[in-house]
Motif scaffolding. Structure first.
Motif, PDB file in Angstrom:
ATOM      1  N   GLY A   1      15.897  10.584  11.445  1.00  9.51           N
ATOM      2  CA  GLY A   1      17.214  10.253  10.904  1.00  9.51           C
ATOM      3  C   GLY A   1      17.224   9.756   9.477  1.00  9.51           C
ATOM      4  N   GLY A   2      16.057   9.704   8.823  1.00  5.86           N
ATOM      5  CA  GLY A   2      16.049   9.222   7.445  1.00  5.86           C
ATOM      6  C   GLY A   2      14.681   8.814   6.953  1.00  5.86           C
ATOM      7  N   HIS A   3      14.634   7.665   6.287  1.00  7.34           N
ATOM      8  CA  HIS A   3      13.397   7.176   5.676  1.00  7.34           C
ATOM      9  C   HIS A   3      13.265   5.665   5.849  1.00  7.34           C
ATOM     10  N   TRP A   4      12.029   5.200   5.777  1.00  8.55           N
ATOM     11  CA  TRP A   4      11.705   3.780   5.846  1.00  8.55           C
ATOM     12  C   TRP A   4      11.204   3.360   4.476  1.00  8.55           C
ATOM     13  N   LEU A   5      11.874   2.411   3.849  1.00  9.76           N
ATOM     14  CA  LEU A   5      11.502   1.907   2.534  1.00  9.76           C
ATOM     15  C   LEU A   5      10.466   0.798   2.704  1.00  9.76           C
ATOM     16  N   THR A   6       9.321   0.965   2.068  1.00 10.67           N
ATOM     17  CA  THR A   6       8.253  -0.035   2.112  1.00 10.67           C
ATOM     18  C   THR A   6       7.617  -0.174   0.737  1.00 10.67           C
ATOM     19  N   GLY A   7       6.813  -1.189   0.596  1.00 13.74           N
ATOM     20  CA  GLY A   7       5.982  -1.330  -0.588  1.00 13.74           C
ATOM     21  C   GLY A   7       6.712  -1.620  -1.876  1.00 13.74           C
ATOM     22  N   LEU A   8       7.954  -2.116  -1.811  1.00 12.83           N
ATOM     23  CA  LEU A   8       8.675  -2.414  -3.053  1.00 12.83           C
ATOM     24  C   LEU A   8       8.003  -3.605  -3.736  1.00 12.83           C
ATOM     25  N   PHE A   9       7.537  -3.367  -4.947  1.00 12.29           N
ATOM     26  CA  PHE A   9       6.864  -4.432  -5.703  1.00 12.29           C
ATOM     27  C   PHE A   9       7.116  -4.190  -7.183  1.00 12.29           C
TER      28      PHE A   9
ATOM     29  N   LEU B   1       8.870   5.716   0.353  1.00 13.02           N
ATOM     30  CA  LEU B   1       9.849   6.147   1.344  1.00 13.02           C
ATOM     31  C   LEU B   1       9.118   7.033   2.341  1.00 13.02           C
ATOM     32  N   THR B   2       9.005   6.539   3.561  1.00 17.07           N
ATOM     33  CA  THR B   2       8.298   7.273   4.607  1.00 17.07           C
ATOM     34  C   THR B   2       9.309   7.943   5.533  1.00 17.07           C
ATOM     35  N   PRO B   3       9.159   9.249   5.781  1.00  9.45           N
ATOM     36  CA  PRO B   3      10.088   9.924   6.698  1.00  9.45           C
ATOM     37  C   PRO B   3      10.009   9.350   8.115  1.00  9.45           C
ATOM     38  N   VAL B   4      11.175   9.124   8.706  1.00  7.32           N
ATOM     39  CA  VAL B   4      11.307   8.720  10.107  1.00  7.32           C
ATOM     40  C   VAL B   4      12.502   9.487  10.670  1.00  7.32           C
TER      41      VAL B   4
ATOM     42  N   SER C   1      17.478  10.833  -3.925  1.00  7.22           N
ATOM     43  CA  SER C   1      16.585  11.970  -3.653  1.00  7.22           C
ATOM     44  C   SER C   1      16.388  12.261  -2.169  1.00  7.22           C
ATOM     45  N   VAL C   2      16.939  11.432  -1.297  1.00 11.99           N
ATOM     46  CA  VAL C   2      16.697  11.612   0.134  1.00 11.99           C
ATOM     47  C   VAL C   2      18.000  11.751   0.899  1.00 11.99           C
ATOM     48  N   GLU C   3      17.890  12.415   2.041  1.00 16.19           N
ATOM     49  CA  GLU C   3      19.039  12.544   2.943  1.00 16.19           C
ATOM     50  C   GLU C   3      18.815  11.649   4.149  1.00 16.19           C
ATOM     51  N   GLY C   4      19.905  11.229   4.752  1.00 19.08           N
ATOM     52  CA  GLY C   4      19.814  10.379   5.933  1.00 19.08           C
ATOM     53  C   GLY C   4      19.834   8.912   5.563  1.00 19.08           C
ATOM     54  N   ASN C   5      19.703   8.098   6.579  1.00 23.54           N
ATOM     55  CA  ASN C   5      19.698   6.650   6.392  1.00 23.54           C
ATOM     56  C   ASN C   5      18.366   6.190   5.825  1.00 23.54           C
TER      57      ASN C   5
ATOM     58  N   ARG D   1       0.847  -1.193   0.000  1.00 22.80           N
ATOM     59  CA  ARG D   1       0.000   0.000   0.000  1.00 22.80           C
ATOM     60  C   ARG D   1       0.881   1.241   0.000  1.00 22.80           C
ATOM     61  N   ALA D   2       0.364   2.301  -0.593  1.00 26.30           N
ATOM     62  CA  ALA D   2       1.054   3.592  -0.578  1.00 26.30           C
ATOM     63  C   ALA D   2       0.681   4.292   0.725  1.00 26.30           C
ATOM     64  N   ARG D   3       1.637   4.423   1.622  1.00 29.37           N
ATOM     65  CA  ARG D   3       1.395   5.027   2.932  1.00 29.37           C
ATOM     66  C   ARG D   3       1.149   6.527   2.787  1.00 29.37           C
ATOM     67  N   GLY D   4       0.298   7.059   3.654  1.00 30.07           N
ATOM     68  CA  GLY D   4      -0.133   8.441   3.588  1.00 30.07           C
ATOM     69  C   GLY D   4       0.953   9.492   3.471  1.00 30.07           C
ATOM     70  N   GLU D   5       1.964   9.440   4.332  1.00 28.76           N
ATOM     71  CA  GLU D   5       2.992  10.472   4.332  1.00 28.76           C
ATOM     72  C   GLU D   5       4.210  10.109   3.484  1.00 28.76           C
ATOM     73  N   ALA D   6       4.154   8.997   2.793  1.00 24.73           N
ATOM     74  CA  ALA D   6       5.300   8.494   2.037  1.00 24.73           C
ATOM     75  C   ALA D   6       5.522   9.245   0.734  1.00 24.73           C
ATOM     76  N   GLN D   7       6.796   9.298   0.355  1.00 26.86           N
ATOM     77  CA  GLN D   7       7.168   9.744  -0.981  1.00 26.86           C
ATOM     78  C   GLN D   7       7.082   8.487  -1.846  1.00 26.86           C
ATOM     79  N   MET D   8       6.242   8.519  -2.865  1.00 24.66           N
ATOM     80  CA  MET D   8       6.038   7.345  -3.710  1.00 24.66           C
ATOM     81  C   MET D   8       6.935   7.415  -4.940  1.00 24.66           C
ATOM     82  N   TRP D   9       7.437   6.269  -5.339  1.00 28.90           N
ATOM     83  CA  TRP D   9       8.281   6.162  -6.527  1.00 28.90           C
ATOM     84  C   TRP D   9       7.719   5.076  -7.435  1.00 28.90           C
ATOM     85  N   VAL D  10       7.835   5.278  -8.738  1.00 26.90           N
ATOM     86  CA  VAL D  10       7.398   4.266  -9.691  1.00 26.90           C
ATOM     87  C   VAL D  10       8.455   4.053 -10.761  1.00 26.90           C
ATOM     88  N   ALA D  11       8.431   2.857 -11.298  1.00 27.31           N
ATOM     89  CA  ALA D  11       9.184   2.520 -12.508  1.00 27.31           C
ATOM     90  C   ALA D  11       8.115   2.363 -13.578  1.00 27.31           C
TER      91      ALA D  11
END
Length: 138
Positions: free
Chosen positions: A55-63, A50-53, A84-88, A29-39
């Motif tokens: 110190g960085g971001h949490w990568l989810t939803g890779l499909f 990529l959801t902000p947390v 495109s993102v800073e931090g871990n 699922r595309a999380r509400g506050e996430a930055q979404m990426w597509v191929a």
């Protein structure tokens, strides 16, 4: 892979990623506050968030669409998003997938932001997962 574009998806186009996930019966699922990426070629063939947390971001939803797997789509998508993102960037995956992520520069870690540590603890009650991080050079 030159015909594939790796793009951030504007928030207004969130339904496009949701439709892609549903069309492939993916639980992602595309999380509400996430930055979404597509191929995409002419249509979406892969997606991730990529959801902000702290110190960085949490990568989810890779499909990636099953017909496109094994062609470097996931690796290209992750590489584009990481620029495109800073931090871990942290993620959770099944142990058998850790080699794929390690080839992309991720390392196993137990050092997680508190919100991810507590989430991982909950998830591990029902799933076997490892935590990985793509660490920023300091």
């Amino acid at each position: 892979m030159p015909d594939i574009q790796f793009l951030p998806l504007p928030d207004v186009q969130r339904p496009l990623l949701e439709k892609f996930y549903r069309a492939h019966r993916s639980p992602m699922r595309a999380r509400g506050e996430a930055q979404m990426w597509v191929a995409r070629r002419s249509e979406v063939i892969g997606g991730m968030c990529l959801t902000p947390v702290a110190g960085g971001h949490w990568l989810t939803g890779l499909f990636v669409a099953p017909t496109e797997r094994g062609r470097g789509v996931a690796a290209g998508l992750i590489a584009a998003a990481l620029t495109s993102v800073e931090g871990n960037v942290w993620l959770f995956c099944e142990p058998e997938l850790s080699g794929f992520y390690q080839r992309l520069g991720f390392v196993e870690t137990l050092q997680l932001p508190q919100e991810l540590a507590s989430r991982l603890e909950r998830y591990r009650q029902t799933k076997r997962l490892v935590s990985l991080a793509h660490l920023t050079r300091q």
